[in-house]
Design an enzyme around this catalytic site. Structure first.
Site, short mmCIF file in Angstrom:
data_model
loop_
_atom_site.label_atom_id
_atom_site.label_comp_id
_atom_site.label_asym_id
_atom_site.label_seq_id
_atom_site.Cartn_x
_atom_site.Cartn_y
_atom_site.Cartn_z
N ARG A 265 -22.08 -18.96 48.68
CA ARG A 265 -23.02 -19.12 49.79
C ARG A 265 -23.44 -20.58 49.90
O ARG A 265 -23.81 -21.21 48.91
CB ARG A 265 -24.26 -18.23 49.59
N ARG A 280 -31.22 -20.29 42.63
CA ARG A 280 -30.40 -20.24 43.84
C ARG A 280 -29.17 -21.10 43.63
O ARG A 280 -29.28 -22.28 43.35
CB ARG A 280 -31.18 -20.70 45.07
N GLU A 352 -35.87 -11.92 43.15
CA GLU A 352 -35.03 -10.86 43.71
C GLU A 352 -33.68 -10.82 42.99
O GLU A 352 -33.02 -11.85 42.83
CB GLU A 352 -34.79 -11.10 45.21
#
Length: 427
Positions: A265, A280, A352
């Protein structure tokens, strides 16, 4: 995508649902869908009438020639020629209507389920479950990005050297812990009746459109432009596309698939303290579960999938909570999504680690995925669901932070057989 028939039959419900998702063009887009569909249907009827007339006139020509009525036959030929020309124009117009309608439908989100709460963002999500106890760490507790340096588990600088920021190099016991988590997650899925797949890591454009990453997430995917292929953002894309243009038998449902893949991503625009370390990444590992079900079963299956992912967190001894995403936070393609989060003790915040979603018929309409009922005629669109079980980076971050002790980092019992060690120590 939404079907035109569903939009026509449920116009007000669709617009209300899209507005709950904060899709500002809801009314305008739906009105345009209906207008294009009306134009398409009118053009199709006119084309069908012309083709029928052309067929009759063509048959008359031979009969007229046989009867020696040459003048009338020539007139019929001229009429057929005119009809062919007009039919060609109508066919082109019909294709334009169909193409424009399809492209418009691609830009309209899924309608959220009635259980999705109103809200604008993450602060409006609703907690529906939680478990585990938050560990009490000492004042000298370290965040995971410091722990991985101290215990020599991951090298971010090497990743930057080889590729760039967000592409870490796992090493030593860090690499073994990563592999242990993958195998643990896969084995748990297999025990739950899932079939394992190892799919390609690049997909074509049709696959991106099939599951809804295109055109919505085009800027977030890595694009190999020379071959027009995309690096997968999640195993959901290739695994769900295994069933593109497939008609399943009702007896085959539910289909349960699991796959481990790296995920890629771009995460354009992400910066700040919340993306430090493993929080991330541009490349990360994830085990994904996918199910295809009958519509009447899909929400019970969604709960089963959420419980499966929750069970993994319990076995890893991680404090967790499950939240249902509000209209302003839910994804473009989903009808209802649960996020599972784990408590990061050193960062003192929730991370998350899984999204478990029901797409209802949104993906199956794009994929042309159908199932044949045992009773009744025709084929019906199936419901598709998927969930992370689990994404690894933040799981590892929480494991390292929550289990740090003066002696080293403790490995949860469920992982010890996979790791081959009970503690990560220095040196």
């Amino acid at each position: 995508m939404l079907s035109v028939s569903y939009i026509k039959d449920n116009k007000d419900i669709v617009i209300t649902g899209l507005l709950k998702k904060k899709f500002k063009q809801a009314e305008e887009s739906i009105e345009k869908v209906l207008s294009l569909d009306e134009g398409r249907r009118t053009t199709q009827k006119r084309l069908d009438d012309l083709l029928a007339e052309q067929n009759v006139a063509s048959k008359q020509i031979g009969q007229l020639m046989k009867e020696g009525r040459r003048e009338e036959a020539e007139a019929a030929k001229a009429r057929v020629s005119d009809l062919k020309s007009e039919s060609k124009e109508l066919g082109e117009r019909l294709q334009q209507y169909s193409d424009e309608l399809t492209q418009l439908l691609y830009t309209i989100p899924n309608v959220p389920h009635e259980r999705v709460p109103e809200g604008n963002g993450a602060d409006d999500n609703i907690e529906v479950d939680n478990g585990g106890s938050k560990p009490a760490l000492g004042a000298d507790a370290l965040p995971h990005w410091e722990l991985i340096k101290e215990y020599d588990l991951i090298d971010f600088e090497l990743g930057i050297k080889i590729t760039g920021a967000g592409f870490p190099v796992y090493k030593g016991k860090g690499a073994r812990l990563q592999r242990a988590l993958i195998n643990f997650f896969l084995d748990e899925a297999l025990a739950a009746g899932y079939t394992e797949f190892t799919p390609p890591l690049l997909v074509n454009e049709a696959s991106g459109y099939g599951t809804g990453q295109l055109p919505d997430k085009e800027g977030q995917m890595y694009h190999a432009t020379a071959d027009n292929l995309y690096l997968i953002p999640t195993a959901e894309v290739p695994i769900t596309n295994l069933f593109r243009d497939v008609i399943l038998q009702e007896s085959e449902l539910p289909v349960k698939c699991v796959g481990y893949t790296p995920c890629f991503r771009r995460e354009a625009g992400s910066w700040g303290a919340h993306v430090r370390g493993l929080n991330r990444l541009h490349q990360f590992d994830k085990v994904e579960i996918v199910q295809i079900t009958k519509p009447e079963d899909s929400y019970a299956v969604l709960e089963d999938m959420r419980q499966h992912a929750t069970g993994l967190l319990k076995k890893l001894e991680l404090p967790y909570r499950a939240i249902i995403l509000c209209g302003g936070d839910i994804g473009f393609t989903t009808a209802l999504t649960y996020d599972l989060e784990v408590w990061s003790a050193a960062q003192e915040r929730w991370l998350e680690v899984s999204s478990v979603s029901n797409f209802e018929t949104y993906q199956s309409n794009r994929l042309r995925l159908r199932y044949k009922p045992e009773e009744g005629k025709g084929n019906l669109p199936a419901h598709t669901l998927n969930g992370s079980a689990l994404a690894l980076p933040r799981i590892m971050a929480a494991l390292l932070e929550n289990n740090q002790t003066p002696e080293g980092i403790r490995i949860p019992k469920a992982l010890q057989p996979y790791c081959g060690f009970e503690m990560i120590t220095k040196g």
